[in-house]
Design a protein around this motif. Structure first.
Motif, PDB file in Angstrom:
ATOM      1  N   GLU A  52       8.211   2.383   3.486  1.00  0.00           N
ATOM      2  CA  GLU A  52       7.731   1.526   4.571  1.00  0.00           C
ATOM      3  C   GLU A  52       7.915   0.043   4.245  1.00  0.00           C
ATOM      4  O   GLU A  52       8.341  -0.746   5.083  1.00  0.00           O
ATOM      5  CB  GLU A  52       6.259   1.825   4.826  1.00  0.00           C
ATOM      6  CG  GLU A  52       5.745   1.370   6.172  1.00  0.00           C
ATOM      7  CD  GLU A  52       6.105   2.344   7.285  1.00  0.00           C
ATOM      8  OE1 GLU A  52       6.434   1.846   8.378  1.00  0.00           O
ATOM      9  OE2 GLU A  52       6.062   3.559   7.063  1.00  0.00           O
ATOM     10  N   GLN A  53       7.609  -0.351   3.015  1.00  0.00           N
ATOM     11  CA  GLN A  53       7.697  -1.764   2.651  1.00  0.00           C
ATOM     12  C   GLN A  53       9.135  -2.260   2.660  1.00  0.00           C
ATOM     13  O   GLN A  53       9.399  -3.421   3.003  1.00  0.00           O
ATOM     14  CB  GLN A  53       7.073  -1.995   1.277  1.00  0.00           C
ATOM     15  CG  GLN A  53       7.749  -1.232   0.139  1.00  0.00           C
ATOM     16  CD  GLN A  53       6.894  -1.199  -1.113  1.00  0.00           C
ATOM     17  OE1 GLN A  53       5.685  -0.988  -1.028  1.00  0.00           O
ATOM     18  NE2 GLN A  53       7.508  -1.420  -2.249  1.00  0.00           N
ATOM     19  N   LYS A  56      10.165  -2.934   6.324  1.00  0.00           N
ATOM     20  CA  LYS A  56       9.603  -4.188   6.834  1.00  0.00           C
ATOM     21  C   LYS A  56      10.311  -5.409   6.254  1.00  0.00           C
ATOM     22  O   LYS A  56      10.610  -6.363   6.976  1.00  0.00           O
ATOM     23  CB  LYS A  56       8.103  -4.239   6.536  1.00  0.00           C
ATOM     24  CG  LYS A  56       7.325  -3.162   7.275  1.00  0.00           C
ATOM     25  CD  LYS A  56       5.847  -3.139   6.903  1.00  0.00           C
ATOM     26  CE  LYS A  56       5.143  -2.006   7.635  1.00  0.00           C
ATOM     27  NZ  LYS A  56       3.700  -1.948   7.368  1.00  0.00           N
ATOM     28  N   GLU A 154      -5.284  -2.434   2.059  1.00  0.00           N
ATOM     29  CA  GLU A 154      -4.431  -3.124   1.080  1.00  0.00           C
ATOM     30  C   GLU A 154      -4.290  -4.616   1.371  1.00  0.00           C
ATOM     31  O   GLU A 154      -3.872  -5.387   0.499  1.00  0.00           O
ATOM     32  CB  GLU A 154      -3.044  -2.470   1.046  1.00  0.00           C
ATOM     33  CG  GLU A 154      -3.009  -1.069   0.456  1.00  0.00           C
ATOM     34  CD  GLU A 154      -3.449  -0.001   1.439  1.00  0.00           C
ATOM     35  OE1 GLU A 154      -3.468   1.189   1.057  1.00  0.00           O
ATOM     36  OE2 GLU A 154      -3.771  -0.352   2.603  1.00  0.00           O
ATOM     37  N   ASP A 186       4.123  -6.565   4.097  1.00  0.00           N
ATOM     38  CA  ASP A 186       3.330  -5.333   4.159  1.00  0.00           C
ATOM     39  C   ASP A 186       2.293  -5.354   5.280  1.00  0.00           C
ATOM     40  O   ASP A 186       1.753  -4.309   5.645  1.00  0.00           O
ATOM     41  CB  ASP A 186       2.615  -5.084   2.825  1.00  0.00           C
ATOM     42  CG  ASP A 186       3.576  -4.672   1.726  1.00  0.00           C
ATOM     43  OD1 ASP A 186       4.729  -4.325   2.040  1.00  0.00           O
ATOM     44  OD2 ASP A 186       3.179  -4.700   0.538  1.00  0.00           O
ATOM     45  N   ASP A 194       2.547   2.945  11.565  1.00  0.00           N
ATOM     46  CA  ASP A 194       1.742   1.718  11.494  1.00  0.00           C
ATOM     47  C   ASP A 194       0.845   1.584  12.718  1.00  0.00           C
ATOM     48  O   ASP A 194      -0.337   1.250  12.607  1.00  0.00           O
ATOM     49  CB  ASP A 194       2.649   0.486  11.414  1.00  0.00           C
ATOM     50  CG  ASP A 194       3.340   0.342  10.081  1.00  0.00           C
ATOM     51  OD1 ASP A 194       2.843   0.881   9.086  1.00  0.00           O
ATOM     52  OD2 ASP A 194       4.389  -0.325  10.038  1.00  0.00           O
TER      53      ASP A 194
END
Length: 302
Positions: A52-53, A56, A154, A186, A194
């Motif tokens: 995911e990071q 992005k 987070e 993030d 998300d």
């Protein structure tokens, strides 16, 4: 006002459909709905087996490249392009846009951002990760405070911008980024997962200052009259915003005059008339952002 990401891209960067279509081409998206950001991102993640990071970060890098090529098309000087290129890896997308002279504001009757920035508004909400609203407020001589929603645990390690004594004013308004800031990749609400996590998390602990993922000043602002700008009923962003934040206020009956600005197709128009106007008590403006700016100027006698 609540600006969608699409609204700000339309106002500052030449239009979201163009940006997302180019993103789809860059990500080799094979299906015809190339203007649907969530679907394009989901394909890119699964096709390349990415975390995911990484998705992005790659998305924000694409946005910077898009801004660079937009500046080339608009004949920005070679020196300025070279200056921006030398800093591209060190700057967030908003800061990279600043180097290239974006956003550009005019005093035109249909320039919506400067118009709203000059009104005595205390809280601006946006699903955009870019700081274009802050730029308009700064150009209007104000000192905006930028904050992002801690929609996942987070993000709690990011130092808060809002102090306990801060209260938004027309001169020092709050700009609250519901879907994250481009300085913190993030924090972005980008993928389908998300959006689902965002909706679940902002509903849990609502009203409990120790647990709430949304700041109390924003919860309070949602009880005021709202103007939703640039959303589509097909957007994940609109669904999460309405279901998770607007509808739970429980004040549909006495919210006052609200305006939902959309450019609908026939299906959306029928749905709006049956649902939003009846259940949510939204007044619907049929037109684009520039047309809404003209109407707002007329109503305010500007």
């Amino acid at each position: 006002p609540i600006f969608s990401d699409g609204a700000l891209v339309d106002l500052v960067l030449g239009g979201q459909p163009r940006l997302v279509t180019r993103l789809a081409e860059f990500m080799a998206y094979p299906l015809p709905d190339k203007d649907r950001l969530v679907q394009v991102v989901r394909f890119y993640k699964l096709a390349n087996n990415l975390k995911e990071q990484d998705v992005k970060s790659n998305y924000l890098n694409f946005v910077k490249n898009y801004i660079y090529y937009l500046a080339q098309e608009e004949s920005v000087s070679a020196d300025l392009l070279a200056e921006a290129e030398a800093q591209v890896d060190d700057l967030a997308a908003s800061d990279f846009a600043h180097v290239l002279g974006y956003p550009r504001f005019s005093a035109g009757a249909n320039d919506l951002l400067p118009l709203l920035a000059n009104l005595p508004i205390k809280v601006f909400l946006t699903t955009s990760p870019h700081t274009f609203v802050e730029d308009a407020l700064t150009a209007a001589g104000k000192q905006p405070l930028t904050e992002l929603c801690r929609w996942r645990r987070e993000l709690d390690n990011i130092d808060p911008a809002i102090s306990p004594s801060y209260r938004p004013t027309a001169q020092q308004p709050l700009v609250y980024h519901l879907h994250g800031l481009d300085a913190y990749p993030d924090s972005l609400v980008l993928s389908e997962d998300d959006h689902l996590e965002f909706l679940v998390n902002i509903c849990q602990g609502a009203g409990n200052n120790a647990m709430d993922r949304v700041h109390g000043l924003v919860r309070q602002a949602l009880f005021d009259d709202l103007i939703l700008l640039g959303f589509s009923l097909a957007d994940w962003g609109f669904r999460g915003l309405y279901a998770g934040l607007i509808k739970p206020t429980g004040r549909q009956e006495d919210r006052g005059v609200c305006c939902l600005q959309l450019v609908p197709d026939r299906t959306e128009q029928q749905y709006l008339e049956d649902y939003l106007e009846r259940e949510a008590r939204f007044e619907v403006f049929w037109g684009n952002l520039n047309e809404y700016a003209l109407e707002l100027r007329r109503l305010l006698n500007l």
